[in-house]
Design an enzyme around this catalytic site. Structure first.
Site, PDB file in Angstrom:
ATOM      1  CG  MET A   1      -0.192   0.249   2.523  1.00  0.00           C
ATOM      2  SD  MET A   1      -0.965  -0.545   3.944  1.00  0.00           S
ATOM      3  CE  MET A   1      -0.914  -2.250   3.467  1.00  0.00           C
ATOM      4  CB  ILE A 144       0.686  -7.934  -4.911  1.00  0.00           C
ATOM      5  CG1 ILE A 144       1.403  -6.611  -5.203  1.00  0.00           C
ATOM      6  CG2 ILE A 144       1.222  -9.022  -5.799  1.00  0.00           C
ATOM      7  CD1 ILE A 144       2.891  -6.650  -4.920  1.00  0.00           C
ATOM      8  CD  GLU A 145      -0.284  -2.168  -2.825  1.00  0.00           C
ATOM      9  OE1 GLU A 145      -1.121  -2.222  -1.908  1.00  0.00           O
ATOM     10  OE2 GLU A 145       0.885  -1.782  -2.656  1.00  0.00           O
ATOM     11  CB  SER A 146      -6.585  -3.799  -4.762  1.00  0.00           C
ATOM     12  OG  SER A 146      -6.334  -3.722  -6.169  1.00  0.00           O
ATOM     13  CE1 TYR A 248       3.117  -4.350  -2.013  1.00  0.00           C
ATOM     14  CE2 TYR A 248       4.962  -3.564  -3.316  1.00  0.00           C
ATOM     15  CZ  TYR A 248       3.613  -3.554  -3.013  1.00  0.00           C
ATOM     16  OH  TYR A 248       2.770  -2.761  -3.735  1.00  0.00           O
TER      17      TYR A 248
END
Length: 440
Positions: A1, A144-146, A248
């Protein structure tokens, strides 16, 4: 994020991860190295499939694949990653393998959804990244974020496809208030994210460090570099990073891999029927989605899907010129019926009052006063004065209809334009339809 440059990610963690949100690596010493997985790897697939676009435009495809994940050699993964045409390096190691396995096994259905949803969003991402001349493989960051859900919200308040935190979103021009959250606008947030990534690259000159900083903030990256004796390689400073950031970059590499080689893992993408082309219109008055839906016939769920930035279904045109995105076949219906839309039950859907009347207490109120140590009774105005006062503040009100002028309203209500303007505090000569006016 995305974190504001001045914030530390560690101070924003509100609760511990559950076991399913962790990746565990066994070190050479036999110890467990635990890292958190990004938000996009924790969303339930049922919530993704419940989105309007999913229910309307995505369908399960019968690929005749056997539903199992085959095993491949280490050399195969290395060779496949090197074949992906990228500027960024996509190295292989055991941590990357763990994240590939997570996508290929546990998150198979989510990958199927994302492959279908990519048809909606990837062109937007690529256009924004291209505008800032940065690597197009960064289009997989929202994976990968949302998990490509514009409604995604993290446990620390990051929102939208690109998971902007509030402060960083505002820093990059995204408006956030009680009615609007442009972090959820796919187009505006994509350009803001590309701008932010470009700025981070100016600081670090290394794309692995850039996306690590995108996750945990530059302050944490700078501390890790300092603890590593000034080394500026992600895999060298790795052990000094927050738990989620440790996973990440491996998750980003795994996302590039699985979105490219899904067929080799028997993952069948959902079939996509692209929605009709959409266009935008600008409004300078407040309007509720239900008003638009009731007059034009467009589904309110479709309006919400195309305009996810409006938090309460209200477009705040009174504040500034505001955008509404609609399918092209509804644009003319809005234009032709604009006045009818604004005047459709505004008292039901736009309930904030611009002016209120204050009703005085009807009863005679007595108060005790002390004069030179003695009590005496005094009345708060005579009954005659109160009734005259009340008659002076009451009167007749009307709602301005489309096309009406002050002159027409004055003539119809046996008064003058000057009196109307004075009674309602109007300075100019124009009046907006839907506005309530006192006429007596």
């Amino acid at each position: 994020m995305v974190f504001a440059i001045t914030l530390l990610a560690s101070s924003d963690i509100l609760f511990a991860q559950t076991e399913k949100d962790e990746i565990i690596i066994v070190t050479k010493e036999g110890e467990n190295d635990v890292m958190d997985v990004p938000v996009g790897m924790t969303l339930e697939v049922d919530s993704l499939l419940d989105l309007y676009n999913s229910k309307t435009y995505l369908q399960t495809e019968d690929c005749n694949y056997r539903d199992f994940n085959p095993e491949f050699s280490r050399e195969t993964y290395i060779e496949r990653l090197q074949r992906i045409p990228t500027i960024m390096e996509l190295p292989y190691n055991e941590i990357v393998q763990k994240f590939i396995d997570r996508y290929a096994v546990r998150l198979r259905r989510s990958v199927s959804y994302m492959l279908g949803a990519a048809n909606f969003y990837m062109p937007l991402f690529e256009q924004a990244l291209e505008a800032y001349n940065i690597p197009l493989e960064l289009k997989y960051l929202p994976v990968i974020e949302s998990a490509l859900s514009p409604k995604a919200t993290s446990r620390v308040g990051a929102a939208g496809l690109w998971q902007f935190m509030l402060a960083t979103g505002k820093q990059y021009g995204l408006e956030v208030n009680s009615l609007v959250d442009e972090r959820r606008d796919p187009i505006k947030s994509s350009y803001a994210a590309a701008h932010y990534l470009k700025d981070l690259y100016k600081i670090y000159g290394d794309w692995s460090l850039v996306i690590a900083a995108y996750n945990c903030g530059p302050e944490n990256i700078n501390k890790a570099i300092h603890r590593a004796g000034g080394e500026k390689d992600y895999w060298t400073i790795y052990k000094y990073l927050p738990r989620e950031t440790q996973g990440y970059v491996p998750a980003f590499i795994a996302a590039n891999y699985i979105m490219t080689y899904y067929c080799d893992h028997n993952i069948c993408p959902m079939r996509t029927q692209l929605p009709l082309k959409s266009d935008t219109i600008m409004v300078n008055q407040d309007v509720h989605f239900q008003q638009i839906s009731s007059v034009t016939g467009i589904s309110i769920d479709e309006l919400r899907s195309l305009n996810p930035q409006y938090r309460k279904d209200i477009v705040n045109g009174n504040t500034k010129l505001s955008v509404i995105r609609m399918p092209q076949n509804y644009i003319n219906a809005f234009i032709d019926n604009e006045d009818s839309i604004y005047n459709f039950e505004p008292e039901k859907y736009l309930t904030k009052r611009a002016e209120v009347e204050v009703t005085l207490n009807d009863q005679t109120v007595s108060r005790q006063t002390t004069v030179r140590g003695k009590k005496s009774s005094a009345r708060r105005g005579s009954s005659k004065g109160r009734h005259r006062n009340r008659r002076g503040t009451s009167g007749k009100s009307i709602t301005v209809k489309s096309g009406q002028t002050l002159s027409q309203i004055a003539k119809k209500n046996h008064t003058t334009v000057a009196k109307l303007k004075k009674l309602n505090g109007i300075k100019g000569s124009t009046i907006r339809s839907g506005k309530k006016l006192r006429v007596k």
